[in-house]
Design a protein around this motif. Structure first.
Motif, short mmCIF file in Angstrom:
data_model
loop_
_atom_site.label_atom_id
_atom_site.label_comp_id
_atom_site.label_asym_id
_atom_site.label_seq_id
_atom_site.Cartn_x
_atom_site.Cartn_y
_atom_site.Cartn_z
N ALA A 198 0.83 -1.20 0.00
CA ALA A 198 0.00 0.00 0.00
C ALA A 198 0.87 1.25 0.00
N VAL A 199 1.96 1.23 0.75
CA VAL A 199 2.87 2.37 0.78
C VAL A 199 3.45 2.60 -0.61
N LYS A 200 3.85 1.53 -1.29
CA LYS A 200 4.37 1.65 -2.66
C LYS A 200 3.31 2.22 -3.60
N ALA A 201 2.09 1.74 -3.44
CA ALA A 201 0.99 2.22 -4.30
C ALA A 201 0.74 3.71 -4.08
N TYR A 202 0.69 4.12 -2.82
CA TYR A 202 0.44 5.53 -2.52
C TYR A 202 1.58 6.41 -3.02
N ALA A 203 2.81 5.97 -2.85
CA ALA A 203 3.96 6.75 -3.32
C ALA A 203 3.92 6.87 -4.84
N ALA A 204 3.65 5.78 -5.54
CA ALA A 204 3.58 5.82 -7.00
C ALA A 204 2.43 6.72 -7.46
N PHE A 205 1.33 6.67 -6.73
CA PHE A 205 0.18 7.51 -7.07
C PHE A 205 0.53 8.99 -6.92
N ALA A 206 1.23 9.34 -5.84
CA ALA A 206 1.65 10.73 -5.62
C ALA A 206 2.60 11.18 -6.74
N HIS A 207 3.51 10.31 -7.14
CA HIS A 207 4.44 10.64 -8.23
C HIS A 207 3.69 10.78 -9.56
N GLN A 225 0.06 -2.48 -9.98
CA GLN A 225 0.69 -3.69 -9.45
C GLN A 225 0.64 -3.76 -7.93
N ALA A 226 0.77 -2.61 -7.27
CA ALA A 226 0.90 -2.61 -5.81
C ALA A 226 -0.41 -2.39 -5.06
N ALA A 227 -1.37 -1.75 -5.68
CA ALA A 227 -2.61 -1.41 -4.98
C ALA A 227 -3.52 -2.61 -4.80
N SER A 228 -4.22 -2.60 -3.71
CA SER A 228 -5.22 -3.64 -3.45
C SER A 228 -6.40 -3.43 -4.40
N PRO A 229 -7.20 -4.45 -4.63
CA PRO A 229 -8.39 -4.27 -5.48
C PRO A 229 -9.31 -3.15 -4.97
N LYS A 230 -9.42 -3.03 -3.66
CA LYS A 230 -10.28 -1.98 -3.09
C LYS A 230 -9.73 -0.59 -3.41
N LEU A 231 -8.42 -0.41 -3.27
CA LEU A 231 -7.80 0.87 -3.59
C LEU A 231 -7.91 1.16 -5.09
#
Length: 121
Positions: free
Chosen positions: A6-15, A65-71
């Motif tokens: 989730a941390v990777k997903a959020y960081a990639a989303f911010a970028h 790739q990193a985000a959960s299905p819910k996210l």
């Protein structure tokens, strides 16, 4: 609990959002310049735009790739490009002719297209 994916997903989303904002700034600035100023834009600026577009695709893939299905369900709308933005990005990937782009797209319209998309992200 701490979820490294989730941390990777959020960081990639911010970028991703940051790279999209940079694209908006560059394009709107270039479209707002007087015609005679275009040849004086440094080639580095165009190289940065190309890199930014590539980074957007890479960040989007990292999020997927990193985000959960819910996210992914929550942010899915940010990955759906309206046809006008889709055409703009296709054109930029194939040809970085800002002078030609100016004939069909104003800085104001570009700002609106890109801001609408950023608001979804």
């Amino acid at each position: 609990s701490f979820d490294p994916r989730a941390v990777k997903a959020y960081a990639a989303f911010a970028h991703l959002k940051e790279a999209t904002g940079i694209e908006r700034a560059f394009l709107c600035g270039a479209l707002a310049l007087p015609e005679e100023a275009l040849p004086h834009l440094p080639s580095r600026a165009f190289a940065d735009l190309v890199i930014g577009l590539q980074q957007q695709r890479a960040f989007e893939e990292r999020v997927r790739q990193a985000a959960s299905p819910k996210l992914l369900e929550l942010i899915r709308a940010g990955f759906e490009l309206k046809p006008e933005l889709q055409r703009l990005q296709e054109r930029l990937r194939c040809d970085f002719d800002i002078a030609a782009l100016r004939a069909t797209l104003s800085a104001d319209r570009c700002w609106q297209i890109m801001t609408d998309h950023l608001d979804k992200l």
